[in-house]
Motif scaffolding. Sequence first.
Motif, PDB file in Angstrom:
ATOM      1  N   SER B  26      35.966  36.751  32.973  1.00  0.00           N
ATOM      2  CA  SER B  26      36.999  37.112  33.935  1.00  0.00           C
ATOM      3  C   SER B  26      38.250  37.569  33.207  1.00  0.00           C
ATOM      4  O   SER B  26      38.663  36.956  32.217  1.00  0.00           O
ATOM      5  N   LEU B  80      33.577  43.656  44.048  1.00  0.00           N
ATOM      6  CA  LEU B  80      33.260  44.381  42.810  1.00  0.00           C
ATOM      7  C   LEU B  80      33.450  45.867  43.107  1.00  0.00           C
ATOM      8  O   LEU B  80      32.495  46.576  43.375  1.00  0.00           O
ATOM      9  N   SER B 156      38.010  41.459  42.427  1.00  0.00           N
ATOM     10  CA  SER B 156      38.196  40.692  41.200  1.00  0.00           C
ATOM     11  C   SER B 156      37.689  41.496  40.004  1.00  0.00           C
ATOM     12  O   SER B 156      38.071  41.231  38.874  1.00  0.00           O
ATOM     13  N   VAL B 157      36.825  42.476  40.290  1.00  0.00           N
ATOM     14  CA  VAL B 157      36.258  43.291  39.207  1.00  0.00           C
ATOM     15  C   VAL B 157      36.336  44.768  39.597  1.00  0.00           C
ATOM     16  O   VAL B 157      36.128  45.124  40.760  1.00  0.00           O
ATOM     17  N   ASN B 183      44.657  45.808  34.999  1.00  0.00           N
ATOM     18  CA  ASN B 183      44.193  44.613  34.293  1.00  0.00           C
ATOM     19  C   ASN B 183      45.356  43.669  33.970  1.00  0.00           C
ATOM     20  O   ASN B 183      45.267  42.464  34.197  1.00  0.00           O
ATOM     21  N   THR B 189      39.307  42.129  36.321  1.00  0.00           N
ATOM     22  CA  THR B 189      38.348  42.374  35.243  1.00  0.00           C
ATOM     23  C   THR B 189      37.910  43.837  35.335  1.00  0.00           C
ATOM     24  O   THR B 189      37.617  44.323  36.434  1.00  0.00           O
TER      25      THR B 189
END
Lengths: 221, 249
Positions: B26, B80, B156-157, B183, B189
């Motif tokens: 992460s 994602l 989160s990604v 980032n 991430t």
Amino acid sequence: MIPDVLVEYQSEIWVSIGETFVLVGFAILAALLVGLPIGTFLFLCRKGQLLENQFVFSSLNLIVNLIRSFPFLLLVIFIIPFTRFVMGTAIGTVAATLPMMIIAMAHYSRLVEQSLLDVPKGVMEAAVSMGASIKDIIFKFLYVEARSALVLSMTTSTISFISYSTIMGVVGGGGIGDFAIRYGYQQFRTDLMIYVIIIILVFVQFIQYAGITLARKIDKR
Amino acid sequence: MITLHNVSKQFESFEAIKNVSLSIKSGEIYGIIGASGAGKSTLIRMMNYIEKPDEGSVVIDGEALDQVKHKRIRHIRQSLAMVFQGYNLVGNKTVYDNVAVPLELSKVPRRDRAERVLESLRFVGLETLKNQYPGQLSGGQKQRVAIARALVNNPSVLLCDEPTSSLDPNTTAEVLEVLKRINERLGVTIVIVSHEMEVIKSLCQRVTVMADGKVYDTVENNPTGVHHMEHSAEGFVKRLRSGGDANDS
């Protein structure tokens, strides 16, 4: 200004135009309500697409092809027993809407499938990556991106429906084409037939113009 | 955290991915580099299950994707976000509407969408272009819209598949700068696939080198790591280290 022969037959012409509207109107409805989903399903069941299913695709594809390759006049006659079963009668404008609706579904579904094939694969991929459901992909991506092609396809289909409607006199369906044949051709009133053809041509030109204008207006790509 | 356990993928007779394992922590910026056909795009597509592995498993924050229902996978995909080489924007939607799509998909009420869409557009510096259509934008602007769209749902990604490959060097630098800020400021991430060594070197903290569907090595992006890469993958990596394009083979 209006030719005498049109004045003389104006009430019959208006009735015929009304019948054509009924025939074509029901065909458009069937195309939108059934042809559009079938075409979308055909597209989604193709190899490499989201609902890839060779059996469903081949079966639907065969049915659509069979209906479309049937000479329309023969289709109308061939399904008379079915029309009688569904509509209660095989004669008249209302009964004649059934074969019109059947050809409309097949005709538009094929054009819908082809329109959707033009949607960039990347847009579909983006939709999937965003976690879109099939319903979201159809309504928020596919139809949005293909809307201009779908309108042009409907324009082409509507013009074909007008053409198909001209032979519906064979089962008493009436319509402007039937009027041209019965009153113009069969009663040797060539002038009347030519005027009716001109009316049809004006209709078709208007539909084509409206379709192209709308498609251009909504195409932002 | 994203973990791939021994994943393999075959397209007809072509083995695209051969028994690959890797783990992404992460908050890091993770690069995957390799020549065309090395399998890197297939690999990144496995992370959000656009491509399902034939063998092996993909684990996102402890959830193995082969063990969960499709609806759950769709939900996981919303965290994602993905950015593509070809931008993949909807041409008939305005910039604003394109960015709003992920919010619609996750059923965010309409009244709450505007602020989030504008915030996301502000982040990539395109707030003033919100009423334009993608066809009216440059390549770099389109990619920034795609990034804004990816960001709007607070993922989160961020999975980036060759995000700069269609862009000129100046625009590439702008896009990389945006990714770096994402980032640093948002703690997202980032996994980036590229065949451009300069892109990977300027952005990533760890790098996996791929060739022929396999992982050659995974190293830290520092002199020691680069040295290690040089010795583990020999000629192929030497070309990369010289600052060239991995496709120059």
